[in-house]
Scaffold this active site. Structure first.
Site, PDB file in Angstrom:
ATOM      1  N   ILE A  47      -7.977   6.538   6.631  1.00  0.00           N
ATOM      2  CA  ILE A  47      -6.941   6.226   5.659  1.00  0.00           C
ATOM      3  C   ILE A  47      -5.628   6.782   6.194  1.00  0.00           C
ATOM      4  O   ILE A  47      -5.615   7.641   7.071  1.00  0.00           O
ATOM      5  CB  ILE A  47      -7.263   6.796   4.254  1.00  0.00           C
ATOM      6  CG1 ILE A  47      -7.546   8.298   4.309  1.00  0.00           C
ATOM      7  CG2 ILE A  47      -8.436   6.069   3.627  1.00  0.00           C
ATOM      8  CD1 ILE A  47      -7.875   8.913   2.954  1.00  0.00           C
ATOM      9  N   ASP A  48      -4.518   6.275   5.682  1.00  0.00           N
ATOM     10  CA  ASP A  48      -3.209   6.654   6.198  1.00  0.00           C
ATOM     11  C   ASP A  48      -2.934   8.143   6.012  1.00  0.00           C
ATOM     12  O   ASP A  48      -3.495   8.792   5.117  1.00  0.00           O
ATOM     13  CB  ASP A  48      -2.105   5.860   5.483  1.00  0.00           C
ATOM     14  CG  ASP A  48      -2.199   4.366   5.735  1.00  0.00           C
ATOM     15  OD1 ASP A  48      -2.784   3.976   6.768  1.00  0.00           O
ATOM     16  OD2 ASP A  48      -1.720   3.594   4.882  1.00  0.00           O
TER      17      ASP A  48
END
Length: 307
Positions: free
Chosen positions: A142-143
């Site tokens: 995930i970012d």
């Protein structure tokens, strides 16, 4: 990064004209950081029309950039004693609640302080090796500024089983986020291919050539005066998917510096997005396992403010 020195030339388009040199380079090479290019500029590895320029040089239409990127040097990825918020753990998998600002795996400019550094310390030698030495245990990501549940695989068997589920889009992934504006529909579905932006290479965009199919389901949880608290469920898992899809319908995530309008009255660190639930078939037991990550404190505090 490259296995040997690579020199490439680029002609500046009218869309790219007027940008700083270092920003232009970071958009041309989205996997490399702006600070990395500032270093190369100082070292004389980059020229504009055969003339060395400073990082703040404003490129013009038709300028020819000559870029030499040195070959990648072997970087030792070391275990680091970084606290982890562990949501679930057994001999096969580890599910962590990733904190805001933490990069998942090492990359140019981020060789320490990553989730990989932390899980290497926690798991010792018990991590899958399928993604190589720089991404041990990492089966999805995930970012950096997105928080929440992330699976880490502790052996290759688990990695292959989880990767297969991700490929088949059978992993449950539900996110919570706050978007700008009032979303009128109670629920909906956004469908549109996602691929690399043709000009701004650090961004993704919808309906671009060679884009991959992407589907996001959404549901309104609460409406405020100017923002909407929402739940998202991914049918696919493309880079920046929720951020891109919501921006495409005029409701970018609050705090999103890439897909938003730049206004950030609460001085947030990146997008207000949280991976709240992840569910998958356990690689050894065959049972469905669902893990929930509670909202981070900053998110809870924000929901109590007059949005």
């Amino acid at each position: 990064m490259f296995s040997e020195d690579v020199t490439q030339e680029f002609e500046i388009s009218i869309e790219q004209a007027g940008q700083r040199l270092d920003k232009t380079l970071s958009l041309l090479y989205p996997e490399l950081s702006r600070s990395f290019f500032q270093k190369l500029i100082k070292e004389g590895q980059i020229s504009v029309n055969n003339i060395p320029r400073k990082a703040n040089y404003s490129v013009g239409e038709g300028d020819i950039l000559c870029v030499t990127i040195p070959k990648a040097q072997e970087i030792a990825i070391l275990p680091e004693n970084i606290p982890l918020d562990i949501l679930y753990e057994d001999e096969d998998v580890l599910v962590v609640n990733k904190s805001k600002g933490m990069v998942v795996h090492p990359s140019a400019g981020h060789y320490s302080g990553t989730l990989v550094n932390a899980v290497m310390y926690h798991c010792k030698d018990s991590l899958s090796g399928i993604n190589g030495e720089i991404r041990p245990g990492i089966v999805h990501r995930i970012d950096m500024d997105t928080t929440g549940a992330l699976i880490v695989c502790k052996n290759d068997h688990a990695h292959l089983k989880i990767a297969e589920q991700i490929k088949e889009h059978s992993v449950t992934r539900r996110y919570l986020g706050i978007v700008k504006g009032i979303v009128r529909e109670e629920s909906g579905r956004i469908e549109g291919t996602i691929g690399r932006h043709p000009v701004e290479r650090k961004k993704m965009a919808v309906n671009v050539p060679n884009g991959k199919p992407a589907v996001t389901h959404y549901r309104v949880l609460e409406r405020f005066s100017s923002h909407t608290f929402m739940e998202f469920e991914l049918e696919t898992g493309r880079t920046h998917q929720i951020r891109v899809h919501m921006a495409s319908i005029g409701h970018p995530l609050l705090g999103d510096s890439i897909y938003g309008n730049g206004k950030n009255p609460w001085k947030l660190q990146g997008q207000t997005l949280h991976a709240a639930v992840i569910g998958f078939i356990h690689p050894s037991t065959g049972n469905y396992l669902e893990v929930e990550a509670s909202l981070p404190e900053y998110f809870e505090t924000l929901l109590k403010k007059p949005l």
